[in-house]
Design a protein around this motif. Structure first.
Motif, PDB file in Angstrom:
ATOM      1  N   TYR A 238      -1.081   8.808   0.949  1.00  0.00           N
ATOM      2  CA  TYR A 238      -1.251   7.370   1.174  1.00  0.00           C
ATOM      3  C   TYR A 238      -0.044   6.710   1.828  1.00  0.00           C
ATOM      4  O   TYR A 238      -0.131   5.550   2.251  1.00  0.00           O
TER       5      TYR A 238
ATOM      6  N   PRO B  15       2.020   1.430   1.227  1.00  0.00           N
ATOM      7  CA  PRO B  15       1.051   0.372   1.542  1.00  0.00           C
ATOM      8  C   PRO B  15       1.130  -0.756   0.519  1.00  0.00           C
ATOM      9  O   PRO B  15       1.153  -0.505  -0.689  1.00  0.00           O
TER      10      PRO B  15
ATOM     11  N   ARG C 188      -6.720   4.061   4.113  1.00  0.00           N
ATOM     12  CA  ARG C 188      -6.802   2.819   3.340  1.00  0.00           C
ATOM     13  C   ARG C 188      -7.924   2.881   2.304  1.00  0.00           C
ATOM     14  O   ARG C 188      -8.702   1.946   2.132  1.00  0.00           O
TER      15      ARG C 188
END
Length: 296
Positions: free
Chosen positions: A190, A266, A197
Motif C-alpha cells: 500500500y 497513503p 487504493r
C-alpha cells in the motif's frame, strides 16, 4: 442504483414525476432529515427526470453491531403522482457489512498462523461471513527476500475482493492484519507504486518496521562464525540464508531503502501497530524476546 424508467415503459409510469431518493427510519419508515453519512451513507444523483432516477450511493462507515454480519439501511424513492396529488413509494434495502479482512503471516510461517483468528472472526464473534476473510499463504517462500514476496499481499487483496464480488457483495476496500514480516509486505503493497487504493485499515503485530536486531544477530559472523545457531534453527523454523533474515537486518537495504526509503503512506489508510510486551523480565531479556518476536 438505476431505477430509471424509459418512455417505452408502460404508460402508467408517465403519471409518476419528480423522483427523489431519501433515507428512511427502519422502525417508523419516516423520511430522515440530515441523516449522518457515517451511519447511512450518501447519494449523488446523476439523472433525475419524470421517468426515474439514477444515483451513486457512497456506503456508510459505521460497522454493524457486534456479533452481527450486517446492518440494514433503507432507501426510499418517492414520486409525485400527477393525478390526485398523492405520493408513490419504492423502497430499497441495503445490507452494510464490514470490509473484508486479509491476514498475512510472517517469516518461517504459513497461513495456519491465522487459523484461530479466522475462526474467531467467522464462528466465534459472528462478525464476518467466511467469504469476507482471506489468509495469505506464501509458505513456500517464507524465508525469501522482501522483493520476492512483495506482491503476495496484493494477490491476497485481489483474491478476497473477487471472492466477495462472486458472492454478491459490493466492495472496494479491505482491512489488512499482518504478523512480523507480513506487516512489511503489507506496507510494500500500500506504500508502493502498484497500490490500487483498496486498503482501509492496517493492523501490524510485532512487525519490525525499523528492522530487527535478531536479523543482525543470526548473521553475525563474529560471535557465531560457523553459523551454528542458524544450522540448529533450520530444521525447526527455516533457513537464515534465503534473503528474509538479511532483509530484516537493522542496517539492510531492505529496511532502509526498499521499505522506509522510497514509499509514502497513503493519507486515507488507518494504521495500528501492536507489539508483544512481557512483564517482570530483566531489560536485556525483554529486549531479546521482543527482537525475536518481531523477527518471527
Amino acid at each position: 442504483f438505476d431505477v430509471y424508467r424509459k418512455k417505452t415503459d408502460p404508460q402508467c409510469l408517465d403519471l409518476l414525476t419528480n423522483p427523489e431518493p431519501v433515507f428512511l427510519d427502519e422502525d417508523t419508515g419516516d423520511v430522515l432529515v440530515n441523516p449522518p453519512p457515517a451511519k447511512y451513507g450518501a447519494f449523488q444523483v446523476t439523472v433525475r427526470d419524470d421517468h426515474g432516477v439514477m444515483f451513486k450511493y457512497t456506503h456508510p462507515t459505521q460497522p454493524p453491531p457486534e456479533g452481527e454480519y450486517s446492518r440494514r439501511v433503507w432507501i426510499g424513492l418517492r414520486y409525485d403522482h400527477k393525478e390526485g396529488g398523492k405520493r408513490v413509494w419504492t423502497r430499497l434495502l441495503v445490507h452494510v457489512y464490514r470490509p473484508p479482512v486479509v491476514m498475512t503471516h510472517g517469516l518461517w510461517s504459513d497461513q495456519s498462523a491465522f487459523r484461530k483468528m479466522e475462526k474467531d472472526f467467522v464462528e466465534v464473534s459472528g462478525n464476518y461471513p467466511r467469504e469476507l476473510v482471506h489468509r495469505v499463504d506464501y509458505s513456500g517462500l517464507n524465508a525469501a527476500s522482501f522483493s520476492e514476496n512483495r506482491e503476495e499481499v496484493e494477490f491476497g487483496v485481489t483474491s478476497v475482493l473477487e471472492q466477495a464480488v462472486d458472492a454478491g457483495y459490493a466492495v472496494g476496500k479491505v482491512d489488512l492484519v499482518a504478523h512480523s514480516m507480513g506487516g512489511i509486505l503489507s506496507r510494500l503493497y500500500y506504500e508502493g507504486g502498484n497500490y490500487h487504493r483498496d486498503v482501509r485499515r492496517v493492523v501490524t503485530c510485532n512487525t519490525p518496521h525499523g528492522g530487527s536486531q535478531m536479523g543482525n544477530w543470526l548473521l553475525d559472523e563474529v560471535w557465531d562464525p560457523a553459523g551454528l545457531l542458524c544450522s540448529a534453527l533450520e530444521p525447526l523454523a527455516g533457513s537464515c540464508y534465503e534473503g528474509a533474515v538479511c532483509d530484516l537486518n537493522v542496517y539492510s537495504s531492505g529496511i532502509n531503502t526498499l521499505l522506509n526509503g522510497l514509499g509514502s503512506h497513503p493519507s486515507d489508510v488507518e494504521v495500528h501497530a501492536l507489539s508483544t510486551v512481557s512483564a517482570g523480565l530483566p531489560p536485556l531479556a525483554q529486549g531479546a524476546i521482543n527482537s525475536f518476536m518481531a523477527a518471527t
